[in-house]
Design a protein around this motif. Structure first.
Motif, PDB file in Angstrom:
ATOM      1  N   ILE A 153      10.186   9.745  10.425  1.00 58.47           N
ATOM      2  CA  ILE A 153       9.428   9.665   9.175  1.00 58.47           C
ATOM      3  C   ILE A 153       9.407   8.220   8.719  1.00 58.47           C
ATOM      4  O   ILE A 153      10.449   7.587   8.555  1.00 58.47           O
ATOM      5  N   HIS A 154       8.220   7.697   8.542  1.00 61.41           N
ATOM      6  CA  HIS A 154       8.031   6.338   8.032  1.00 61.41           C
ATOM      7  C   HIS A 154       8.410   6.325   6.559  1.00 61.41           C
ATOM      8  O   HIS A 154       7.883   7.095   5.762  1.00 61.41           O
ATOM      9  N   LEU A 155       9.322   5.426   6.158  1.00 59.35           N
ATOM     10  CA  LEU A 155       9.745   5.301   4.763  1.00 59.35           C
ATOM     11  C   LEU A 155       9.152   4.036   4.170  1.00 59.35           C
ATOM     12  O   LEU A 155       9.431   2.932   4.637  1.00 59.35           O
ATOM     13  N   GLU A 156       8.328   4.213   3.155  1.00 57.54           N
ATOM     14  CA  GLU A 156       7.659   3.099   2.467  1.00 57.54           C
ATOM     15  C   GLU A 156       8.197   3.005   1.050  1.00 57.54           C
ATOM     16  O   GLU A 156       8.184   3.991   0.297  1.00 57.54           O
ATOM     17  N   ALA A 157       8.704   1.832   0.642  1.00 55.11           N
ATOM     18  CA  ALA A 157       9.235   1.631  -0.705  1.00 55.11           C
ATOM     19  C   ALA A 157       8.190   0.941  -1.577  1.00 55.11           C
ATOM     20  O   ALA A 157       7.464   0.060  -1.129  1.00 55.11           O
ATOM     21  N   SER A 158       8.130   1.349  -2.846  1.00 59.99           N
ATOM     22  CA  SER A 158       7.093   0.859  -3.751  1.00 59.99           C
ATOM     23  C   SER A 158       7.686   0.753  -5.157  1.00 59.99           C
ATOM     24  O   SER A 158       8.573   1.538  -5.510  1.00 59.99           O
ATOM     25  N   TRP A 159       7.283  -0.145  -6.036  1.00 62.59           N
ATOM     26  CA  TRP A 159       6.184  -1.057  -5.949  1.00 62.59           C
ATOM     27  C   TRP A 159       6.606  -2.399  -6.496  1.00 62.59           C
ATOM     28  O   TRP A 159       7.579  -2.487  -7.253  1.00 62.59           O
ATOM     29  N   SER A 160       5.893  -3.471  -6.199  1.00 64.70           N
ATOM     30  CA  SER A 160       6.188  -4.814  -6.686  1.00 64.70           C
ATOM     31  C   SER A 160       7.677  -5.136  -6.537  1.00 64.70           C
ATOM     32  O   SER A 160       8.340  -5.540  -7.495  1.00 64.70           O
ATOM     33  N   LEU A 161       8.186  -4.966  -5.328  1.00 65.88           N
ATOM     34  CA  LEU A 161       9.617  -5.070  -5.093  1.00 65.88           C
ATOM     35  C   LEU A 161      10.125  -6.500  -5.201  1.00 65.88           C
ATOM     36  O   LEU A 161       9.392  -7.467  -4.971  1.00 65.88           O
ATOM     37  N   ASP A 162      11.393  -6.617  -5.538  1.00 67.18           N
ATOM     38  CA  ASP A 162      12.049  -7.899  -5.717  1.00 67.18           C
ATOM     39  C   ASP A 162      12.288  -8.547  -4.348  1.00 67.18           C
ATOM     40  O   ASP A 162      12.956  -7.977  -3.487  1.00 67.18           O
TER      41      ASP A 162
END
Length: 598
Positions: A252-261
């Motif tokens: 499973i592709h894990l995408e983190a969001s949004w405007s990350l530091d």
């Protein structure tokens, strides 16, 4: 002003979150037929479609049943079928369901008896597994969405049991003071020092894996998402999701969001396959996007992240909404520039357009195989080789010795933009191919200049036929230079002489003395610099009138990047100064001056 983020409560005109639910039995195991050796995840930026752009828009006909009402099973399946028939052959293979799949029309959440998001029966009457099955039947991948943390509605006075975790309830996974987290404070912060916490994330991961989803967008993640501080630090959550996904046995592709530091780039790279570097691209208005809110932000915000992208994890610039003409809210020139930046930055290429209503120009943008090839190649992302002025040149050197070169005119009026071969590191002749128009333009001596409309662009492959550029280097910390105001020499492990000149602020000034050239003319001087944020300096030669240039962020104060700036010099000895004026300038490592003018 930046657009409001997608995951805010509807009462504030934004969005919240999502995930899926069918029956708890489906969560007990991943089907054996799917437990195969996983293919590499995010070997290249993913391509596909996402629901949020149309969900968030006030465009007539999209959300007639109230805010965010576009998200339904029927609409997802309609877009799935259109993606399969129109774009799949070009590499678009993800169908990503965004926030709200467990919300009713009034944005009231639904959960199963274990505190996991459950599909709203009006929006998704067949359930989330059936939707994933339909997507898979078309040869596509299914994506789903969740907010970070334990949603407040799932807490259930702390008495909600955790699936497959005897003795654990929701009271056992959060901080006792019920501190909130994520970009909208819509969740309680999970305390991962407590044994039950990981088990709750495991239960969510097992649920979506059992439904057959291939992609998870975890939203509202901090540091980032408009929040900072310990309460909003979700690195532990992301790490827990990484472990939970691995435990399902399903890739499973894990995408983190949004405007990350960016300060946590190493964490995002360690635990995820992609990370949003900016706020939502949508305008939350009567179109999908507008140029000013917030497509044009990406030219300023992308350079800091360029060095982080590569196989396994990519910089996510958000939806690419260039296919629907009037509904997109952009001119043709803006649509092409939008797509050009996404391609050269090697962002995931996922559109939020109505794929059933693509116009001819939109199809030409989304299906240009040469431009898609730039995004999907093994070559590095491009970054600016000129300052962040209204006229910009971005470039990347490719493995075969060619260069990908993009010209952008970000001004509100037409202007010419020039790519000097000097900025690429060579001189003489080069052949140029126009990728958008599939046309070989011929051979060009030393540079190519194009007249561009407002917000316009061109995209080329440049093949050098000349020689490697000869230049003379000058170190900023050299004893013969002049430092004024606060300017001072400091150590710098990444710099060419392990030193730099910094503290160029509020009158701080660095002057390079005895810069010698044989001929008078305008030289494209390469400036190596360090800057954790975007900063400006006035550059002048020989006490003449200076020109202000904005330097894109290098990402942090330990990374060196370079841009090339035009400086007019006389034959013989010259001075070149970098003046912070009343503001803040970047730290300077060195300059390299070509042996001949432009």
């Amino acid at each position: 002003m930046r657009s409001p983020s997608r995951s805010v409560l509807p009462a504030r005109g934004l969005r919240t979150v999502l995930v899926l639910a069918l029956t708890t039995a489906l969560a007990s195991a991943v089907p054996a037929a799917e437990a195969q050796t996983p293919a590499p995840i995010a070997a290249k930026p993913y391509m596909g479609w996402s629901s949020w752009s149309m969900q968030s828009s006030k465009y007539p006909g999209l959300n007639d049943n109230g805010d965010y009402s576009y998200l339904t099973e029927a609409n997802v399946l309609k877009q799935t079928d259109a993606l399969a028939s129109k774009l799949k052959k070009y590499g678009y293979d993800h169908v990503n369901i965004d926030a709200g799949w467990w919300m009713d029309w009034n944005w009231k959440e639904g959960y199963d008896r274990y505190g996991r998001q459950q599909a709203d029966p009006a929006r998704f009457p067949s359930g989330m597994k059936a939707v994933a099955d339909h997507i898979h039947a078309k040869g596509l991948k299914a994506g789903i969405y969740l907010p970070v943390g334990l949603e407040k509605g799932a807490y259930g006075d702390g008495k909600t049991p955790v699936w497959n975790a005897e003795g654990c309830t929701t009271a056992d996974i959060v901080y006792p003071d019920l501190r909130t987290t994520n970009g909208w404070d819509s969740s309680y912060k999970i305390d991962f020092s407590r044994p039950c916490a990981q088990k709750y994330i495991d239960s969510q991961a097992r649920l979506i894996a059992g439904w057959g989803y291939d992609f998870l967008k975890l939203d509202g993640v901090g540091p980032g998402s408009g929040k900072s501080g310990d309460q909003y630090d979700n690195v532990a959550d992301v790490a827990a999701w990484h472990r939970a996904i691995a435990g399902t046995g399903r890739p499973i592709h894990l995408e983190a969001s949004w405007s990350l530091d960016h300060g946590h780039a190493a964490d995002w790279k360690k635990y995820t396959n992609g990370w949003r570097i900016d706020t939502d691209v949508e305008c939350y208005c009567n179109t999908l996007v507008t140029w000013e809110n917030s497509v044009d932000d990406r030219w300023d915000d992308t350079p800091a992240w360029t060095g982080e992208a590569g196989p396994g994890g990519w910089n996510d610039l958000d939806s690419l909404d260039v296919g629907n003409g009037a509904m997109d809210g952009l001119t043709k020139a803006e649509r092409q520039s939008y797509a050009t930046l996404w391609a050269v930055a090697k962002s995931p290429l996922f559109t939020g357009d109505d794929l059933t209503k693509l116009d001819d120009y939109g199809v030409s943008l989304l299906t240009n195989r040469e431009v898609i090839g730039v995004d999907q190649s093994d070559n590095p992302p491009a970054r600016p080789v000129t300052p962040s002025d209204p006229q910009q040149v971005w470039a990347a050197k490719n493995a075969d010795g060619t260069y990908t070169v993009a010209l952008f005119n970000l001004a509100d009026s037409p202007s010419s933009v020039t790519a000097d071969w000097t900025a690429l590191g060579f001189s003489g002749k080069a052949s140029v191919r126009d990728l958008w128009n599939h046309e070989n333009l011929g051979s060009f001596q030393n540079k190519i200049t194009e007249a561009l409309p407002a917000h316009g662009s061109r995209l080329f492959t440049v093949t050098p036929k000349g020689s490697v550029l000869a230049s003379t280097g000058y170190e900023a910390e050299a004893s013969g230079n002049t430092l004024s105001g606060n300017a001072s020499v400091a150590g710098c492990d990444a710099c060419s002489g392990q030193k730099k000149v910094g503290n160029l602020y509020q009158g701080g000034k660095l002057t390079f003395n005895d810069v010698v050239v044989d001929k008078a003319g305008t030289y494209l001087v390469k400036v190596a610099y360090i800057s954790g944020d975007s900063r400006s300096a006035v550059i002048a030669a020989n006490s003449g009138n200076g020109t202000g240039h904005k330097f894109p962020s290098t990402g942090d104060w330990g990374t060196v990047s370079s841009v090339s700036v035009p400086v007019t010099l006389k034959a013989g000895a010259n001075t070149i100064s970098f003046d912070s004026g009343s503001g803040y300038a970047p730290d300077v490592d060195r300059i390299d001056v070509p042996t001949s003018p432009r």
